[in-house]
Structure formats: structure tokens, C-alpha cells
Design a protein around this motif. Structure first.
Motif, PDB file in Angstrom:
ATOM      1  N   UNK A 131       0.859  -1.177   0.000  1.00  0.00           N
ATOM      2  CA  UNK A 131       0.000   0.000   0.000  1.00  0.00           C
ATOM      3  C   UNK A 131       0.893   1.223   0.000  1.00  0.00           C
ATOM      4  N   UNK A 132       0.281   2.362  -0.288  1.00  0.00           N
ATOM      5  CA  UNK A 132       1.080   3.568  -0.286  1.00  0.00           C
ATOM      6  C   UNK A 132       0.838   4.352   1.002  1.00  0.00           C
ATOM      7  N   UNK A 133       1.733   5.276   1.270  1.00  0.00           N
ATOM      8  CA  UNK A 133       1.547   6.171   2.403  1.00  0.00           C
ATOM      9  C   UNK A 133       1.885   7.549   1.897  1.00  0.00           C
ATOM     10  N   UNK A 134       0.906   8.429   1.913  1.00  0.00           N
ATOM     11  CA  UNK A 134       1.129   9.765   1.360  1.00  0.00           C
ATOM     12  C   UNK A 134       2.311  10.454   2.050  1.00  0.00           C
ATOM     13  N   UNK A 135       2.375  10.296   3.359  1.00  0.00           N
ATOM     14  CA  UNK A 135       3.425  10.952   4.134  1.00  0.00           C
ATOM     15  C   UNK A 135       4.807  10.487   3.673  1.00  0.00           C
ATOM     16  N   UNK A 136       4.941   9.176   3.585  1.00  0.00           N
ATOM     17  CA  UNK A 136       6.227   8.597   3.231  1.00  0.00           C
ATOM     18  C   UNK A 136       6.640   8.977   1.820  1.00  0.00           C
ATOM     19  N   UNK A 137       5.697   8.925   0.912  1.00  0.00           N
ATOM     20  CA  UNK A 137       5.995   9.216  -0.492  1.00  0.00           C
ATOM     21  C   UNK A 137       6.449  10.659  -0.642  1.00  0.00           C
ATOM     22  N   UNK A 138       5.710  11.574  -0.031  1.00  0.00           N
ATOM     23  CA  UNK A 138       6.049  12.993  -0.158  1.00  0.00           C
ATOM     24  C   UNK A 138       7.393  13.283   0.510  1.00  0.00           C
ATOM     25  N   UNK A 139       7.597  12.662   1.675  1.00  0.00           N
ATOM     26  CA  UNK A 139       8.847  12.870   2.383  1.00  0.00           C
ATOM     27  C   UNK A 139      10.029  12.425   1.528  1.00  0.00           C
ATOM     28  N   UNK A 140       9.918  11.223   0.974  1.00  0.00           N
ATOM     29  CA  UNK A 140      11.021  10.683   0.183  1.00  0.00           C
ATOM     30  C   UNK A 140      11.241  11.486  -1.090  1.00  0.00           C
ATOM     31  N   UNK A 141      10.129  11.947  -1.680  1.00  0.00           N
ATOM     32  CA  UNK A 141      10.264  12.767  -2.873  1.00  0.00           C
ATOM     33  C   UNK A 141      11.006  14.061  -2.546  1.00  0.00           C
ATOM     34  N   UNK A 142      10.599  14.688  -1.422  1.00  0.00           N
ATOM     35  CA  UNK A 142      11.213  15.963  -1.052  1.00  0.00           C
ATOM     36  C   UNK A 142      12.709  15.782  -0.805  1.00  0.00           C
ATOM     37  N   UNK A 143      13.057  14.686  -0.129  1.00  0.00           N
ATOM     38  CA  UNK A 143      14.472  14.464   0.178  1.00  0.00           C
ATOM     39  C   UNK A 143      15.287  14.295  -1.098  1.00  0.00           C
ATOM     40  N   UNK A 144      14.649  13.681  -2.103  1.00  0.00           N
ATOM     41  CA  UNK A 144      15.394  13.431  -3.339  1.00  0.00           C
ATOM     42  C   UNK A 144      15.404  14.635  -4.281  1.00  0.00           C
ATOM     43  N   UNK A 145      14.480  15.555  -4.108  1.00  0.00           N
ATOM     44  CA  UNK A 145      14.431  16.669  -5.053  1.00  0.00           C
ATOM     45  C   UNK A 145      14.904  17.957  -4.408  1.00  0.00           C
ATOM     46  N   UNK A 146      14.150  18.424  -3.439  1.00  0.00           N
ATOM     47  CA  UNK A 146      14.459  19.707  -2.847  1.00  0.00           C
ATOM     48  C   UNK A 146      13.962  19.704  -1.408  1.00  0.00           C
ATOM     49  N   UNK A 147      14.836  19.307  -0.481  1.00  0.00           N
ATOM     50  CA  UNK A 147      14.394  19.172   0.913  1.00  0.00           C
ATOM     51  C   UNK A 147      13.806  20.459   1.470  1.00  0.00           C
ATOM     52  N   UNK A 148      14.207  21.594   0.879  1.00  0.00           N
ATOM     53  CA  UNK A 148      13.703  22.868   1.401  1.00  0.00           C
ATOM     54  C   UNK A 148      12.190  22.972   1.267  1.00  0.00           C
ATOM     55  N   UNK A 149      11.665  22.219   0.293  1.00  0.00           N
ATOM     56  CA  UNK A 149      10.227  22.298   0.043  1.00  0.00           C
ATOM     57  C   UNK A 149       9.442  21.895   1.292  1.00  0.00           C
ATOM     58  N   UNK A 150      10.098  21.067   2.136  1.00  0.00           N
ATOM     59  CA  UNK A 150       9.417  20.618   3.352  1.00  0.00           C
ATOM     60  C   UNK A 150       9.035  21.801   4.241  1.00  0.00           C
ATOM     61  N   UNK A 151       9.847  22.861   4.174  1.00  0.00           N
ATOM     62  CA  UNK A 151       9.546  24.029   5.010  1.00  0.00           C
ATOM     63  C   UNK A 151       8.269  24.713   4.563  1.00  0.00           C
TER      64      UNK A 151
END
Lengths: 301, 141, 661, 190
Positions: free
Chosen positions: D137-157
Motif C-alpha cells: 500500500x502507499x503512504x502519502x506521508x512517506x511518499x512525499x517525504x522521500x520525494x522531497x528528500x530526493x528533489x528539494x528538501x527545502x520544500x518541506x519548510x
């Protein structure tokens, strides 16, 4: 006699869309419809998965259909538009492309699962419209609506491209169902426009712009709330209103609810059971409409 | 394994619908397998059961009768007559040990060149795996 | 049989049409070795004069008495080669044609397989033709009277042409008036002459012509018989006003208890209201009102003071008890000119027809710009305002797999015409949205150029949607077009006051029923099918029935009129010949073999077989037999024989196909 | 504002740059059959809510593809912006499954690594795939977190407010569900 359906909530309904899950279950219970959650269901194989590996996305999706075939309830209900689309698309492709049918067949066999056979994938809205019927909805609706008229928002994947019950380009079932429950609606030209899907996360400026246009047009048309059928639409329209206020400088604050929440409300469910407290935007409005009148009712009793 | 012999299908088409559909398939350059040989009659009602028996006796691997859709017969109802004979004949053909796939009646109108292709292709594909048909004498033995 | 069979076989290359896929030389060489074959040749074009001469010459020189030609479909050139035989001094039925083009070279890719197929078919024909017997063509007399079905411009023109040639014509029209769609138009493209000015005189001529019997408000309900002698039943709906007594004063309409029109006026596309007693438009022919029983108070309640009857007074033309009647007529030929219906714009919901009041169909606009229309030619929106900007959306319901896949052929030009008229009437900004502009007629391209110079906008792109979604104040209260301008390469939003949908043409909803009634075929889209798209465009597969106008395919007025003239000429050619030759493919009973079992009698759809109580034998009336052969297949004693399709001939053909030489 | 002139880029295309064989292969893929029947009417681009952000838009992508301009198609921004709303497919008068054609191009671009590094959309798709592959199954939190880490961690802010709102309303699930048995999934991450 209660009617039984297999139930596929999908991943979103366990997190951001939890209120959808709660309200659909509450609404179905009120209408004496039984939902049996598929045991050990898996991801439907959604959009993003489809972009990487089409073949295994179909197998993944087919596993759920096969589980439903085993469960022996005639229909598989899924509230999420994306799940609805992917499951139906899997059936379509399996039917039309022997190579895909083969791959799916092999995948299922390896898991010891039965082949796909004639499971109907259905959306709760369509069940309300076709199985329950407007008359019963009318009779079951006990609470008068005290809120403003509503903009019905279908988004994309419920009606496109596999909708066989409503009109693809101008669906009207939601309006008809709400009207039967005594809830007024507005004409809303953007009802099948895209909410931006996952773009709100990947390219926020673009995704939020699409959200903004939809919110703004609903307000222009005099709607007091937007009602949706999809967890992603609800999330996108609901969760970014603060960001949109900041970027546009416009005072946008409008509740974005699930159709199952407002119908459940009309039929007498309590606010908490419907997950109404889980909305982010338009909290004040929601309080005024729902919580206040619920307190009133309790005071009367 | 000996080289597979291409099945030969005898087709009897009515002049007004199916024969014209075959002509239309031609003018539209629709492609289908070269396994059929068409005999033209004015109406599918003209198809004498003996034609079919004779064709099988003389070695046809399949027989296809083509007529107008019900209600569309150029002679009002010849195709219905054909249908009734076909139902009876089909049972006889089966009794003789000839597989169902080898004997077909299809309604194909003059505008359905594409359908002609579908029918012929499908029939050839279904007959080919059956291999050459046993002759009647082999069956009776 | 003592006669020695001497067969000539001719295999045609048809340029490269056959020769590209079939080894023609090999087929000819193969044929030369078949039994009875004396001559076998191949030739580039057998149907050409030199090709035919080859046959004639060989008949003389080689004493041929059977001919086989392997070329195209017998539907195309059987007649040509039979004529060549006759000219060569041989009975034309001692001939068999082999179709190695439409049913061989054009449909197969595998050259060896196609060549073998051609050989099989030639062998079958050689076997068959040996059994052919000399026959004489039958002949039936042609009645001179003609039935024309449908009184639009096609039917009117065909009827007048025939009537002017001195033939008696029955013109049957379903609506209360003739005139068809053209009567609703304002101007005609590209010359912009007024439709009424060119149509209404022709309509009057129809009424006045001594040779034309006009039955409006009537339908053909049954057709029996065959070329030269059709028996046609026409059902005449009651219009409740007697045509022979009515003088067309229209005082009854004036006198109706409804002082104002109250019901949807079909002729004005619902843009105005009519009374229960009405005349579709002032120049209607016949000039006789009609009463609509669905809305007339007297029919609904029986309690009307019948002021219309009073107004008619001494003339006594109104008869509220009128019943449906039927007429049975005998005609020799029939022209079908039943026209088309307009695509229902509701079926393209993205354009908001029926949702937004200011979305119109093109036919509605024709009425709106028409001086005799509901607004007397003033172009106003439903709220009475004059539009300042108009969008015309092309291809609505055409070139669309979801609806109709064909091009409706007239929409580009009528859209240009409406653009011009709307500009002239309102001076609005006009936007045309098109996929391709198609102007391949006389003066059409020049008209398109004129429109461009008038400043009309042409935007290449199929409109995605029409909404009332206002993006900003400039769009408030407007209909907004969203479209990709495909030539400029970006999406555009264009707010307008009025949207016109250029709806396409499609077959009538009951085209299939009509087709059956007249024993016709429809092409895949549902229009009536012509006998040959190029060489017999107004003939059908039913001899004596001809097509004119848009019932055959969408076409404009000039083409419709030309086709109507052609259909009339085809009918006249038959009539003037006085008789028509028919295939001698009738069946007859071999009396010595007939057991008198009567199995055949109910088989015949034409009641051509009778049983004689005296002789206890069946016999077939040669004049009634149409040559289907159903009785032949049913005869248990094999005592019915069909010319051209005799059992032994067909058996020979089957054997020929299947025997591997 | 002065316009900046640029004479260094030529827009001509040479036929040697086109790959008609690729176009034919695309048209044989399930869902892509209609490629060659396109009328270039533009109803897809007209109805696409995202075409205004695209470099080509769906109509031109179909046009480029059937002419065999593989590089242009796979390097385009258009294919990534498709949010699969299926509006184009429903409007298309030739009933081309345009959305499925886009999926086909996305897959090929990912396989061929033809997308800007750190471009969020393909990364999101990959992370979604990876999470589902592991958990079923997917987890929105995990997917977005991992995407942000791989692209632009600043987006998390920029996401903190939304995250907080979700947390407060009980809509953010930090723990991801995992099926007891993850069925028939590929062994490797995308």
C-alpha cells in the motif's frame, strides 16, 4: 433486507481522506447497506504506479478484483475516484488486450488467486443513485438543510473515461441526490475540471492555481461549500486554502466536504461520525451549519 | 510434421448483400486470408442443402453461407428460408463428424466489407488448427 | 449433347490492379490446359474496346461457343462482356465471369495464394460455362407514371423535370408543406441569393402543374411489385381541412380561440409559437392550414366553440371528423428524395446547447436572420439584446467518432454564409472555429476569401468547451469559448454573446424503415446506398428506384438539384424505352418430374407458383418470378429448374473450385 | 522593455532526425492505437487544464510522436504535466486514448532517464512505486517525504502549515501500513 457490498477503501481513505471513509460507512449503515472490507487489499495501482510499470500496475489492481470475486458479494464499492478508475481500466484492458490478460492471469495464478470474473466496480454515489434511489433518499433525509447552496464538484476520474452511469461531460447525479435530500445546489461549470491531482505536491504553484480557480468560481456562483466525491480533490481544495489566501491575497475560506458527509448529515448522523471535525478550511462555517444545529437538536431532546 | 495445408473454404454468397460486401471489401482494399472461393447465387434461399453436402464430399474444409440480414432480403424472406435449412443441415453435418467450426451462416450486408473480413479471418483461424478435414469415407469407416 | 464445347478464357491485368497480386500470365497458361479450352489469353484491359474485340474476333476465328472472362466484379462489367458476346454473334448467356479483382487481387497480399485462388475460380467457371444454355432476356413494360417521395428541393426539382417531360408524377411529402429544409434558409451560399426567391416559384409550379399530384402530410406505407410496375400505398394523415374546398384565406387561423400562438412552432425551430390551427409559413404549398390534434382544444376536451369552423362559413372546408385515408397507385419508377435530419446538438454536451440559452444551432440562426422569421430578420438574443460577438463552432456532430464520423460537407460553407449574414445584421465580431475549412465548390473559395476580407476571424481549433465560467470581469455574463488556436500554438479564451453550432447532417431516424420499405441498402453510416459510387450514383440495387439529394449523402443545393435532374433522367430513360430487359434467371417446373407435393408454393414470396387441381402439378408464372431460386432449393424431387443458376451449373462450379488439378 | 534578439537557434527539422519506426512501435502499444488517426484539431489541448503550462501540449505531442520526433517527445515538459484527468481522451473526436499515450511516454522517459534531475514529478512516481513495492500500500506521508528528500528538501519548510493542519485533524498517518504478504511485486526499486 440489507444489501451487501465488498468494500475497497484505498490508501487515501486511511490517512488524508479518513473522513471520507468514516462518512461513507456511516451513510451506508443508515441506509442499511453493508460494506465488507476486502481482507488484505493492496494499492489499486494508481496513476503514479502506472507511470513506471504498466504491466505490474494491472496485476496489482487485478489482485483486488480477484479478491472481490472470491468474496462473492456482487459488487465492489470504492469511494476513491482514482481507485475506481484504475480498477475499471484494468478490467477494460484485460478485456481488450490479450497480452495484458495473459500477464494478469499469470500473476494471479502465481498467487493462487481465482481469475477475474465479472466483478462490478462501483462508486458509492452511483449506488445511492441507482440502487437506493432518489425516493428512498428523500424519505431518509430527516434534517432540513440550514446551510448555503452547494457546488457539486465531480473532478475527473470518477466520470472519465469509464463512467457508464452518468453523463461524462455533464454529470448530474450528485445534484439530483443532494436535491432529493433537500440540499440546494448551484450551476457549476467547473464541476468536472481537474483539481491538479498530485501537482499540488510536485509543482505547488501550478497545482494550487487550479485549486484557486475552482474555489473562486464556486464562490462567484454563490456556493457556500464545495462537495466532492474524491479524497484527492477534497484534500487539494481543502488543505491549501491558507496558502492560496497568502499567494492571491483573496479572502477564500470555503468548506470542502464529501457528498457522504452532507448526505449523512441530512439523514441524521452525528457530526463526529461523519468526520466533519476533520475539515481544514471553512471551519467556522462548518461549526455554524453542523455542530451548532446538532447541539440545538440535543437540547431539544 | 508435414507442412500444414491451407484450408479451402467454399463460400456461397447472395448477390445483393454478401457478394456486394465482398466487392466493397475489395474496393476498400480490406485484407483477409485467401482461403475462400466464392460461388454467387441470387439469394441465400437458393442454397440447396445438397450444395453444402456436395462441397464437403468434394473436400471443402469449410462452407460459409452469406446472406442479407434478417428483414433485409432482396426477395423479402429468402434468408429466413435459408436459416431454417441451415439449422437442420448443421445437425446433419455434425452427425457426419464434421466440426461445427467448418460450417457457418453469416448475415453480412452490402455495407459491411469490414465484417466480411472479420468473419472470413475468424473462420480461417478456427479451421486451420483442426487440420485437413477427414473425407467422408474416412468418417464413415 | 452433340455440340462440341469450345471455350475461350480471357484473363485481365486491369493495369496493375490484378497483375500486381495475381500472376496473370500463369493463370492464362493454366487455363489453356483446362478441358474444352481452345483459346486462353491475357490482356491489359479486357473491358476496353481492343479487349472486347479480342473476344469477338476469337468467337469468329476459333468458333468459340463459351466465353470466360476473369477480371473484375460481374456487378461492374458483366453487361459489357455479354454485349461483346452478342456482337460477336454468340448468345450472351454462354458466358461466365470470374471476379479476380474485388474478391482476389485487392483483398490479398500473398501473391502465390492469390494466383492459386484465381486458377481455382477460373477452373470453376470453365466447368460451369460448359453447361450454360442460350437464353433470351425477358422484357417488362414500364408504366409511365412516377412516384417522387419527399418534397424538398430534390423532390420538387425531380417532379418538375418529369412533369415537364409530360409524365404523370405523384409527389408525396410527410410534412404539411413541401419545401423541405431549403424553405427555412434565408440566403444560399455562395451567391447569397435568397432561398425563398428561388424556391417558392418552384413550389408554386408544383401546385399548378397539371401533371403533378401533390400529397402533402402523407407517407408511403407500402411498396409492392417491381420495376415498371410498382403498387404503392400512400397513407394520408388527416389535416382536418379539406384541400379541395379550402381557398387558402387563412381566416380560420385568425379566428382560433387562441388569440396568440402558444405552441412550439416547428418551422421556426421553436423560436416562435403557433396556434393549434396553423400554416407552417406564409408561402407554404399547399396553401392549406392544418390542425394539430395534440393541441387543439376541441380534440382534447370536445368543448371548443369552433370559431375556426364559423370563420370558414359557407366554404365548409374544415372537417374535424376527417380520418386517415389511403391511396393505392401504380407507378413504373420511384425517386426517393427523403433528405436528412440535423444532428441533435444535445449530443455534444460540451457546447452547452440546452443549458445556456444563447447557444443556438445553425438552423435556428437561419430562421433568426430570415426576414420572414420569428424576429422579422432582426438578430437578437433570447433576452432581446443584440449580440456584439458571435462564435460559430464548425463540425458539431461531424468528423467525430463519438457521434457521426463523416464530414457533413455543407457546414463549412453555411457557416461562412451565416458569418457573413450575422456580420451584416449586427456588425458583431464573428469568430469561426474550424478543424479544416472545406470550400471545394464553384465560387466557394472566393466566398471564403471575401469573408476573410470582411474581417471575420478564423481560428483553427476544435472548441473544447463553452461555459459561463468567468475568469475575470471581462468575461462576466458571457459565454466563454476555450480552444487551442492550433496555428498560433496556444490555448485561448474568447468571451462571446452568442454561440452558433454548425450541426451536421445525418440520416433520418427512420431511414432504416424506409430503406426496407423500398428494398434498398444503406451504407454503413445509414444513408441510402447507390448502385455504384461513380458510375451509377443515382441508381440503387432495386431496379426502377432512384435516389436524389441528401438521403444518399450530405450535399448542398446545387449538387442536390443536379442529382435530382439525373434521377429524373434515369427514370425518363426507362420510361421512354417503354420496357426494361430482365435477367432470364426465372425458374420453371419440369412437369414430368413434379410430384405435386406443393412444398414450393409457400416458398415463393411473390405468389408466382400456382397448383393446378386438374393436372395436380405446380407451375410458375414467368412474369411474376423474380429469380431468387428459393423454390428450386426446396423442391424435393428436383423438378424445378432455374435458368442461369441451375443445380448442375452450381454443382459444376463447386466441383471446379474444389478439384485440385 | 527591449526585446532580446536571438539568432543562434534554428527551428528547422531534418528528416534524418525523425524516427518513423519508433512512431510505429508506439502506435502498437496497448492504448496508443489511435496515434495516426489524429486530426490535429486541438480539442485535447483546448480542454487540458494544464496545457497552459506545457511546452507543446497534447496535440503537438501526438503530432511529434507520429512523425517520429522521439527526442522532442521524451524530453518535453508536457508529458510530465499530464495529471491524468482524461479530459482530452473524452473530448477527442478520434477517440485516441491520449492519457494512455502520455503514460507510455512517461514510462519510456523514465526507463531512458530522460528527465531533469531532481524533477519532482517522475521522482514522486518512483517513490510511490517504491513504497507500494515494499508495503503493498502507499503512504502519502512517506511518499512525499522521500520525494522531497530526493528533489528539494527545502520544500518541506513550505509544507509545514499543511502538515500541521493534517496532523491536527487526524489526517496524517506517520506510520505506514504494510501487508502481511506483499504480493507479486517487482524486486527492485525504480
Amino acid at each position: 433486507m440489507p444489501q451487501d457490498y465488498s468494500y475497497f477503501p484505498g490508501c487515501s481513505l486511511q490517512s488524508t481522506g479518513v473522513a471520507y471513509d468514516e462518512s461513507v460507512r456511516a451513510l451506508f449503515a443508515l441506509l442499511d447497506l453493508k460494506l465488507h472490507e476486502l481482507p488484505e487489499w493492496n494499492c489499486c495501482g494508481a496513476t503514479s504506479y502506472m507511470s513506471i510499470d504498466e504491466g505490474s500496475a494491472f496485476v496489482l489492481s487485478a489482485r483486488n478484483l480477484s479478491l472481490a470475486a472470491q468474496a462473492k458479494h456482487r459488487d465492489l464499492v470504492t469511494p476513491c475516484s482514482a481507485c475506481y478508475l484504475v480498477l475499471k481500466k484494468t478490467q477494460d484492458y484485460v478485456e481488450h488486450y490479450p497480452a495484458i490478460a495473459n500477464k494478469v492471469q499469470q500473476g494471479l495464478q502465481a498467487e493462487g488467486l481465482p481469475p477475474l470474473n465479472g466483478v462490478q466496480v462501483r462508486h458509492p454515489l452511483e449506488i445511492l443513485y441507482n440502487d437506493v434511489g432518489l425516493d428512498r433518499i428523500k424519505h431518509a433525509s430527516v434534517r432540513p438543510w440550514r446551510g448555503a447552496p452547494i457546488a457539486c464538484y465531480y473532478g475527473c476520474q470518477l466520470v472519465r473515461p469509464y463512467c457508464d452511469s452518468d453523463q461524462q461531460q455533464n454529470p448530474t447525479h450528485m445534484e439530483e441526490v443532494l436535491k432529493a435530500a433537500g440540499i440546494p445546489t448551484v450551476d457549476f461549470a467547473l464541476k468536472t475540471k481537474c483539481c491538479g491531482g498530485s501537482l499540488t505536491g510536485t509543482i505547488p504553484a501550478v497545482g494550487q492555481r487550479l485549486n484557486y480557480l475552482i474555489l473562486k468560481e464556486a464562490i462567484r456562483k454563490g456556493a457556500g461549500a464545495i462537495v466532492t466525491v474524491c479524497p484527492l480533490c477534497q484534500y487539494n481544495l481543502d488543505a491549501y486554502q491558507a496558502d492560496i489566501r497568502k499567494s492571491t491575497g483573496e479572502a477564500i475560506d470555503i468548506p470542502v466536504l464529501y457528498f457522504s458527509q452532507v448526505l449523512g448529515w441530512a439523514m441524521g448522523a452525528d457530526a463526529k461520525a461523519l468526520g466533519l471535525q476533520r475539515s481544514i478550511a471553512g471551519k467556522q462555517t462548518i461549526k455554524q451549519w453542523f455542530a451548532a444545529s446538532e447541539r440545538e437538536e440535543k437540547a431539544h431532546v | 510434421m508435414p507442412e500444414a495445408v491451407e484450408p479451402k473454404i467454399l463460400a456461397i454468397f447472395c448477390n445483393w448483400c454478401t457478394y456486394l460486401a465482398a466487392d466493397l471489401a475489395g474496393t476498400s482494399r480490406i485484407k483477409y486470408p485467401a482461403n475462400i472461393r466464392v460461388v454467387r447465387v441470387m439469394c441465400s434461399g437458393r442454397v440447396d442443402p445438397q450444395f453444402v453436402m456436395d462441397a464437403f464430399a468434394k473436400g471443402a474444409d469449410g462452407v460459409l453461407i452469406g446472406g442479407c440480414h434478417p428483414g433485409d432480403c432482396h426477395y423479402q424472406e429468402g434468408n429466413y428460408k435459408c436459416l431454417r435449412r441451415f439449422e437442420l443441415l448443421r445437425r446433419m453435418v455434425k452427425e457426419m463428424g464434421i466440426e461445427d467450426e467448418r460450417f457457418r451462416l453469416e448475415w453480412i450486408s452490402a455495407s459491411e466489407g469490414d465484417r466480411l473480413r472479420t468473419v472470413v479471418t475468424d473462420m480461417v483461424e478456427k479451421i486451420r488448427p483442426l487440420g485437413p478435414r477427414q473425407t467422408l469415407t474416412e468418417v464413415t469407416q | 449433347m452433340s455440340e462440341e464445347i469450345r471455350t475461350g478464357v480471357y484473363t485481365c491485368h486491369c493495369g496493375s490492379n490484378i497483375a500486381a497480386t495475381v500472376d496473370v500470365k500463369a493463370v492464362a497458361e493454366y487455363a489453356a490446359k483446362l478441358p474444352n479450352v481452345v483459346v486462353s489469353r491475357d490482356y491489359k484491359y479486357m473491358c476496353s474496346d481492343p479487349g472486347q474485340d479480342l473476344i469477338k474476333q476469337d468467337i469468329r476465328e476459333h468458333k468459340l461457343n463459351r466465353i470466360v472472362v476473369a477480371s473484375c466484379s460481374p456487378h461492374l462489367h458483366e453487361h459489357t462482356f455479354r454485349t461483346a458476346l452478342a456482337k460477336g454473334g454468340l448468345n450472351e448467356f454462354l458466358f461466365q465471369m470470374v471476379n479476380i479483382r474485388e474478391q482476389d487481387s485487392w483483398v490479398h497480399l500473398d501473391k502465390p495464394a492469390a494466383t492459386v485462388k484465381a486458377m481455382d475460380l477460373v477452373r470453376a467457371a470453365v466447368c460451369r460455362v460448359a453447361l450454360h444454355k442460350p437464353l433470351t432476356k425477358g422484357s417488362v413494360p414500364i408504366r409511365a407514371d412516377v412516384l417522387v417521395v419527399g418534397g424538398g428541393i430534390a423532390g420538387i426539382h425531380a417532379a418538375l423535370t418529369l412533369a415537364n417531360a409530360g409524365k404523370k408524377v405523384y409527389l408525396v411529402e410527410r410534412e404539411p408543406t413541401i419545401g423541405g429544409h431549403m424553405a427555412k434558409f434565408d440566403k444560399t451560399f455562395p451567391t447569397l441569393d435568397c432561398a425563398a426567391c428561388i424556391l417558392t416559384p418552384k413550389m408554386s409550379s408544383v401546385r399548378a402543374h397539371p401533371n403533378i399530384t401533390l400529397w402533402s402530410y402523407s407517407e408511403v406505407t407500402q411498396v409492392d411489385g417491381y420495376v415498371g410496375n410498382f403498387k404503392v400505398t400512400v397513407t394520408r394523415k388527416p389535416r382536418y381541412i379539406m384541400e379541395d374546398l379550402c381557398v387558402g384565406c387563412l381566416e380560420c387561423i385568425e379566428a382560433c380561440v387562441y388569440k396568440e400562438g402558444k405552441f412550439v412552432d416547428e418551422f421556426n425551430m421553436g423560436l416562435s409559437k403557433r396556434k393549434p390551427i396553423y400554416i407552417p409559413f406564409p408561402q407554404a404549398i399547399p396553401q392549406v392550414p392544418v390542425i394539430d390534434p395534440e393541441t387543439c382544444i376541441d380534440f382534447k376536451t370536445g368543448k371548443c366553440k369552433k370559431s375556426c369552423v364559423d370563420a370558414c362559413g359557407e366554404r365548409h372546408a374544415i372537417n374535424l371528423k376527417m380520418k386517415e385515408t389511403t391511396e393505392i397507385i401504380d407507378v413504373g419508377t420511384i425517386i426517393l428524395s427523403t433528405g436528412f435530419q440535423v444532428f441533435d446538438a444535445h449530443r455534444s454536451p460540451e457546447y452547452g446547447y440546452g443549458v445556456y440559452p444563447n447557444v443556438y444551432t445553425a438552423l435556428e440562426i437561419e430562421r433568426l436572420v430570415n426576414a420572414s422569421g420569428p424576429t422579422s430578420g432582426e438578430v437578437v438574443l433570447r433576452d432581446g439584446k443584440r449580440p456584439k460577438s458571435v462564435a460559430i463552432i464548425h463540425c458539431v456532430g461531424s468528423r467525430d467518432e463519438k457521434n457521426n464520423r463523416w464530414c457533413s460537407r455543407v457546414c463549412c460553407m453555411y457557416s461562412l454564409k451565416l458569418a457573413h449574414l450575422l456580420k451584416e445584421h449586427t456588425d458583431a465580431e464573428i469568430f469561426n472555429f474550424y478543424i479544416d475549412i472545406r470550400t471545394p465548390g464553384k465560387g466557394f473559395e472566393e466566398f471564403y476569401q471575401k469573408l476573410r476580407n470582411e474581417g471575420v476571424h478564423f481560428i483553427r481549433g476544435k472548441v473544447a468547451e463553452v461555459t459561463d465560467w468567468a475568469f475575470d470581469p471581462s468575461e462576466e455574463g458571457k459565454l466563454v469559448i476555450r480552444v487551442e488556436d492550433t496555428l498560433l500554438g496556444f490555448a485561448r479564451r474568447i468571451p462571446v454573446d452568442m454561440v452558433v453550432l454548425a450541426t451536421g447532417l445525418e440520416p433520418h431516424a427512420d431511414a432504416q424503415e424506409v430503406r426496407r420499405r423500398f428494398n434498398l441498402t444503406c451504407s454503413s453510416e445509414g444513408f441510402f446506398l447507390e448502385r455504384h459510387p461513380k458510375l451509377a450514383p443515382v441508381s440503387t440495387f432495386t431496379d426502377g428506384v432512384f435516389l436524389a439529394g441528401a438521403c444518399q449523402s450530405p450535399k448542398d443545393i446545387p449538387d442536390t438539384v443536379a442529382q435530382a435532374g439525373a434521377a429524373a433522367a434515369e427514370a425518363l430513360a426507362l420510361i421512354d424505352a417503354g420496357h426494361v430487359e430482365i435477367e432470364p434467371n426465372t425458374a420453371f417446373v419440369l412437369e414430368e418430374d413434379c410430384s405435386g407435393c406443393r412444398t414450393c408454393i409457400p416458398m415463393c414470396p411473390f405468389s408466382a407458383i400456382t397448383f393446378s387441381e386438374e393436372t395436380k402439378l405446380a407451375s410458375i408464372n414467368q412474369a411474376l418470378c423474380k429469380g431468387c431460386g428459393t423454390c428450386v432449393a426446396s423442391c424435393p424431387s428436383g423438378s424445378i429448374v432455374q435458368n442461369l443458376y441451375d443445380d448442375e451449373e452450381i454443382f459444376a462450379e463447386i466441383e471446379g473450385v474444389l478439384s485440385n488439378a | 522593455m527591449a526585446t532580446k534578439l536571438n539568432f543562434s537557434e534554428r527551428t528547422i527539422k531534418f528528416q534524418r532526425e525523425a524516427d518513423p519506426e519508433w512512431a510505429r512501435q508506439v502506435s502498437e502499444h496497448p492504448g496508443c492505437e489511435g496515434l495516426f488517426s489524429c486530426l490535429q484539431c486541438g480539442s485535447c489541448t483546448g480542454t487540458c487544464p494544464l496545457s497552459i503550462y506545457m511546452d507543446y501540449g497534447p496535440r503537438r505531442i501526438i503530432g511529434l510522436a507520429r512523425e517520429g520526433f522521439r527526442k522532442e517527445v521524451l524530453n518535453s515538459q508536457t508529458i510530465w504535466l499530464c495529471a491524468s484527468c482524461y479530459s482530452c481522451a473524452v473530448h477527442c473526436p478520434q477517440q485516441i486514448h491520449i492519457t494512455d499515450v502520455m503514460y507510455n511516454f512517461k514510462r519510456e522517459a523514465i526507463r531512458s532517464h530522460l528527465y531533469p534531475k531532481r524533477f519532482a514529478i517522475p521522482v514522486l512516481a518512483q517513490e510511490f512505486y517504491n513504497v507500494v513495492r515494499r508495503n503493498g500500500r502507499t503512504s502519502e506521508f512517506l511518499v512525499v517525504l522521500r520525494m522531497a528528500l530526493r528533489t528539494n528538501p527545502l520544500i518541506l519548510f513550505t509544507m509545514w502549515r499543511t502538515g500541521l493542519d493534517l496532523l491536527r485533524t487526524g489526517r496524517l498517518k506517520l506510520m505506514s501500513e504494510k501487508l502481511k504478504h506483499v504480493p507479486f511485486l517487482p524486486k527492485e526499486d525504480a
